[in-house]
Design a protein around this motif. Structure first.
Motif, PDB file in Angstrom:
ATOM      1  N   GLY A  22      58.756  84.274  52.508  1.00 17.04           N
ATOM      2  CA  GLY A  22      57.931  85.257  52.183  1.00 17.04           C
ATOM      3  C   GLY A  22      57.006  84.732  51.351  1.00 17.04           C
ATOM      4  N   GLY A  23      56.508  83.200  51.129  1.00 13.46           N
ATOM      5  CA  GLY A  23      55.694  82.694  50.449  1.00 13.46           C
ATOM      6  C   GLY A  23      54.207  83.177  50.919  1.00 13.46           C
ATOM      7  N   GLY A 150      60.615  83.319  57.400  1.00 13.29           N
ATOM      8  CA  GLY A 150      61.502  82.764  56.585  1.00 13.29           C
ATOM      9  C   GLY A 150      62.567  83.549  55.808  1.00 13.29           C
ATOM     10  N   THR A 151      62.065  84.786  55.484  1.00 13.78           N
ATOM     11  CA  THR A 151      63.013  85.598  55.049  1.00 13.78           C
ATOM     12  C   THR A 151      64.289  86.067  55.925  1.00 13.78           C
ATOM     13  N   ARG A 228      65.861  91.023  48.525  1.00 10.30           N
ATOM     14  CA  ARG A 228      65.638  92.447  48.931  1.00 10.30           C
ATOM     15  C   ARG A 228      64.382  92.771  48.485  1.00 10.30           C
ATOM     16  N   GLY A 229      63.949  92.195  47.390  1.00  5.48           N
ATOM     17  CA  GLY A 229      62.608  92.560  46.809  1.00  5.48           C
ATOM     18  C   GLY A 229      61.378  91.905  47.402  1.00  5.48           C
ATOM     19  N   ILE A 230      61.545  90.629  47.920  1.00  8.25           N
ATOM     20  CA  ILE A 230      60.661  90.041  48.840  1.00  8.25           C
ATOM     21  C   ILE A 230      60.427  90.782  50.122  1.00  8.25           C
ATOM     22  N   LEU A 233      58.483  94.045  49.484  1.00  6.72           N
ATOM     23  CA  LEU A 233      57.151  93.631  49.323  1.00  6.72           C
ATOM     24  C   LEU A 233      56.427  93.285  50.641  1.00  6.72           C
ATOM     25  N   LEU A 234      57.019  92.626  51.534  1.00  3.08           N
ATOM     26  CA  LEU A 234      56.590  92.251  52.780  1.00  3.08           C
ATOM     27  C   LEU A 234      56.322  93.535  53.513  1.00  3.08           C
ATOM     28  N   ILE A 235      57.127  94.447  53.580  1.00  2.00           N
ATOM     29  CA  ILE A 235      57.143  95.700  54.278  1.00  2.00           C
ATOM     30  C   ILE A 235      55.739  96.581  54.036  1.00  2.00           C
TER      31      ILE A 235
END
Length: 244
Positions: A22-23, A150-151, A228-230, A233-235
């Motif tokens: 998620g970078g 990556g996530t 889960r936090g990443i 944020l991606l969603i």
């Protein structure tokens, strides 16, 4: 000044990307806000990630925290998936690809809540129908669209009872496979702004190395909340871009 800013962007993106994937949450939107053309921003990100992911993989490989065999499996499977995804993407609309991304990330998030997969195992990555098809699918998704691949890999490795630092190493291999081919394409088409790309690459290498040091010291109970936090944020980012 721009050179320094892109070093910071590269550092932050690869630090987060090394720990959980998620970078791109950080690097790509920041470059676009800075005014870089979208193709140049994506190209710079791909080139920088190719180099930084490879250098971080080498560090983990030298410490024998990951084997050549499992690295090769991930590399080949992600390359094949990415190439297939690139071909499929030409047959799908941008809206469809966005919905696929939201579905995959949402499914991974819900699955992580239902299953106790916490990177506490000591297994090596083994190729079978489940892992092979999953990894190929993630590589395919990366070739089609990309954000969060990556996530998604990290969720897969957690489900296979793979230790966290080994999962980080395998994830870096997958990122390298996904970025390598597209980097060649962007370079050949002249979309790369080299001074800023080199700055991003320099920051990315440092960020990835620091990320590995932090990963070795992280308590596994913090990893799933971070993932889960990443993912959330991606969603959110993808949904916002969809409605824009």
């Amino acid at each position: 000044m721009s050179f320094f800013i892109f070093i910071v962007i590269g550092f932050a993106g690869n630090f987060i990307g090394t720990l959980s994937g998620g970078g791109g949450l950080i690097s790509l939107p920041t470059m676009l806000l800075y005014g870089l053309p979208v193709h140049s921003a994506i190209g710079a990100n791909k080139v920088a990630n190719t180099v930084s992911s490879f250098t971080s993989f080498l560090v983990i490989f030298k410490e024998k925290e990951i084997t050549l065999k499992e690295s090769g499996i991930v590399l080949v499977t992600c390359l094949l998936g990415g190439a297939t995804g690139g071909m499929v993407a030409s047959l799908m609309s941008g809206d469809t690809l966005t919905l696929v991304a939201i579905f995959l990330l949402g499914f991974a998030f819900i699955t992580s809540l239902l299953k106790k997969s916490n990177f506490e195992g000591e297994e090596q990555f083994k190729l079978n129908i489940k892992t092979g098809s999953s990894l190929f699918g993630i590589g395919m998704y990366d070739g089609m669209f990309g954000p969060g691949s990556g996530t998604l890999q990290m969720y897969l490795y957690a489900s296979q009872k793979i230790a966290y630092i080994r999962a980080v190493g395998l994830n870096r291999v997958g990122v390298f496979a996904g970025c390598f081919g597209s980097s060649i394409t962007y370079i050949s088409t002249g979309k790369i702004e080299w001074p800023l790309t080199i700055a991003l690459m320099f920051g990315g290498i440092i960020g990835a190395q620091v990320g590995i040091k932090v990963a070795r010291k992280m308590n596994v109970k913090y990893i799933n909340p971070l993932l889960r936090g990443i993912t959330l944020l991606l969603i959110v980012q993808i949904v916002v871009n969809y409605y824009k």
